[in-house]
Design an enzyme around this catalytic site. Structure first.
Site, PDB file in Angstrom:
ATOM      1  N   MET A 156       0.836  -1.208   0.000  1.00 21.61           N
ATOM      2  CA  MET A 156       0.000   0.000   0.000  1.00 21.61           C
ATOM      3  C   MET A 156       0.870   1.257   0.000  1.00 21.61           C
ATOM      4  SD  MET A 156      -2.987   1.133  -0.331  1.00 21.61           S
ATOM      5  CE  MET A 156      -3.895  -0.428  -0.403  1.00 21.61           C
ATOM      6  N   ILE A 179       1.451   3.812  -5.318  1.00 21.57           N
ATOM      7  CA  ILE A 179       0.675   3.240  -6.434  1.00 21.57           C
ATOM      8  C   ILE A 179      -0.467   2.374  -5.889  1.00 21.57           C
ATOM      9  CG2 ILE A 179       0.780   1.812  -8.524  1.00 21.57           C
ATOM     10  CD1 ILE A 179       3.762   2.725  -8.787  1.00 21.57           C
ATOM     11  N   THR A 201       1.876  -5.282 -12.020  1.00 22.07           N
ATOM     12  CA  THR A 201       2.541  -4.149 -12.685  1.00 22.07           C
ATOM     13  C   THR A 201       3.779  -3.751 -11.889  1.00 22.07           C
ATOM     14  OG1 THR A 201       1.105  -2.626 -11.480  1.00 22.07           O
ATOM     15  CG2 THR A 201       0.447  -3.153 -13.736  1.00 22.07           C
ATOM     16  N   ARG A 228       7.160  -5.850 -10.463  1.00 19.84           N
ATOM     17  CA  ARG A 228       8.324  -6.407 -11.136  1.00 19.84           C
ATOM     18  C   ARG A 228       8.066  -7.888 -11.347  1.00 19.84           C
ATOM     19  NH1 ARG A 228       9.474  -2.026 -12.432  1.00 19.84           N
ATOM     20  NH2 ARG A 228      11.413  -0.874 -12.132  1.00 19.84           N
ATOM     21  N   GLU A 270      12.375 -10.380 -18.768  1.00 19.29           N
ATOM     22  CA  GLU A 270      11.948  -9.519 -19.886  1.00 19.29           C
ATOM     23  C   GLU A 270      13.063  -9.413 -20.930  1.00 19.29           C
ATOM     24  OE1 GLU A 270      10.610  -5.841 -18.156  1.00 19.29           O
ATOM     25  OE2 GLU A 270       9.152  -6.894 -16.908  1.00 19.29           O
ATOM     26  N   HIS A 300       5.578  -4.195 -20.352  1.00 13.50           N
ATOM     27  CA  HIS A 300       6.120  -3.272 -19.330  1.00 13.50           C
ATOM     28  C   HIS A 300       5.845  -1.807 -19.712  1.00 13.50           C
ATOM     29  CE1 HIS A 300       9.347  -3.036 -15.949  1.00 13.50           C
ATOM     30  NE2 HIS A 300       8.491  -2.017 -15.869  1.00 13.50           N
TER      31      HIS A 300
HETATM   32  C1  GLV Z   1       8.917   1.115 -14.259  1.00 16.72           C
HETATM   33  O1  GLV Z   1       8.760  -0.066 -14.153  1.00 16.72           O
HETATM   34  C2  GLV Z   1       9.426   1.911 -13.212  1.00 16.72           C
HETATM   35  O2  GLV Z   1       9.964   1.382 -12.230  1.00 16.72           O
HETATM   36  O3  GLV Z   1       9.338   3.143 -13.315  1.00 16.72           O
END
Ligand code: GLV
Length: 325
Positions: free
Chosen positions: A154, A157, A236, A238, A267, A285
């Protein structure tokens, strides 16, 4: 004399304009990362590096660059940098938080909605000429409104995603090593619960943790087995936070219903079984990839770099201990 700076890969022009007047700039104006050896050679003698998450700054690279004073990452995550090694050498490490928070949360919610409502599958179905008529059960998915959204991590994002969940009248559960402040919990109507409860009770589970030794493989076979058979996993953060083969296994076995993935363990490789699955929405990504946000990230990285080279505390310093005294 102006400090020598390498920009390792293409960034938005306003950041180049900012750096041009203030540094002796070496710009690798390409969308392709340099191989490790070439990157190292080009960094020799430079005081600053404006790098991206595809550039690895490990202990070996860092120790081979005695002139380097700052590694400015154009990303909020910095798992591509050995921060301890940089700190030991007095090198400032900076990142680009906040400017990408809402854009990334938007995309996590986009993946959630696309996976729940089978949007990519529907698009493929229609383009393939398979739509013959309206059917009562054609491409039925899961409801988002009033469902339970489980957020792991939390931070900024995670909170922004919770706000989106609130708009869809979702019940929002979360787990984190640190509990959010009471006013945040109140405002976002969050329920702080153990990690296992998030796994067991959520219809959608979205990951918002940094990649650390403690979060590598956080979602593996055991955690996937705890989720509802109807659950949809969104990542979203890693790639290595999720054990990708275990995820493919769980999806194939029907242990969970779907996934929305923007990040992957190796990746740009993706576990081949995931590529075959219609119930998985995949993206390369791009969670922070709006033009406005990526432009801001580049400028922020340029400003961090210039500030550090002027001996100032950069606005987005990761290894804050360098300036604590
Ligand atoms: C993208 O994955 C970032 O960490 O900004």
């Amino acid at each position: 004399m102006k400090p020598a700076v390498l920009v390792t890969k293409r960034i938005y022009p306003s950041a180049i304009d900012y750096l041009s007047g203030r540094t002796d700039l070496d710009y690798h104006e390409s969308d392709h990362s340099m191989p490790a050896g070439e990157l190292l050679e080009r960094l020799r003698g430079k005081q600053g590096a404006v790098g991206q998450l595809t550039d690895k700054f490990d202990a070996e690279v860092i120790s081979a660059l005695p002139d380097l004073k700052v590694i400015s990452n154009v990303a909020v995550g910095f798992d591509n940098i050995d921060v301890a090694a940089a700190t030991e050498r007095g090198i400032a490490v900076t990142n680009t938080p906040e400017v990408l928070t809402d854009t990334t949360a938007d995309f996590a919610f986009t993946l959630l909605m696309a996976a729940a409502r089978r949007l990519v599958e529907a698009d493929n179905f229609l383009r393939a000429g398979k739509w013959s008529q309206w059917r009562i059960n054609l491409l039925c998915g899961a409801d988002i409104h009033h469902a339970t959204l489980g957020i792991v991590g939390m931070g900024r994002i995670g909170q922004s995603l919770a706000r989106r969940g609130l708009g869809f009248e979702m019940r929002v559960l979360y787990s984190d090593v640190q509990r959010a402040a009471p006013d945040i919990e109140r405002e976002l109507r969050l329920q702080y619960v153990p990690f296992e409860t998030v796994l067991k009770e959520s219809d959608f589970i979205s990951l918002h943790v940094p990649l650390l030794p403690a979060t590598r493989g956080l979602i593996g076979a055991a955690q996937l087995a705890m989720m509802k058979n109807s659950a949809i996993l969104i990542n979203t953060s890693r790639g290595p936070v999720v054990d990708e083969p275990a995820l493919a296994e769980a999806l194939a076995a029907g242990e969970i219903a779907g996934a929305g993935l923007d990040v992957f363990e190796r990746e740009p490789e993706v576990e081949p079984r995931l590529l075959e699955m219609q119930n998985v929405v995949l993206a390369p990504h791009i969670a922070s990839a709006s033009v406005a946000t990526r432009t801001k990230m580049c400028l922020m990285a340029a400003e961090n770099c210039v500030a550090a080279l002027a001996g100032e505390r950069p606005p987005n310093l990761v290894n804050t201990s360098l300036f604590d005294n």
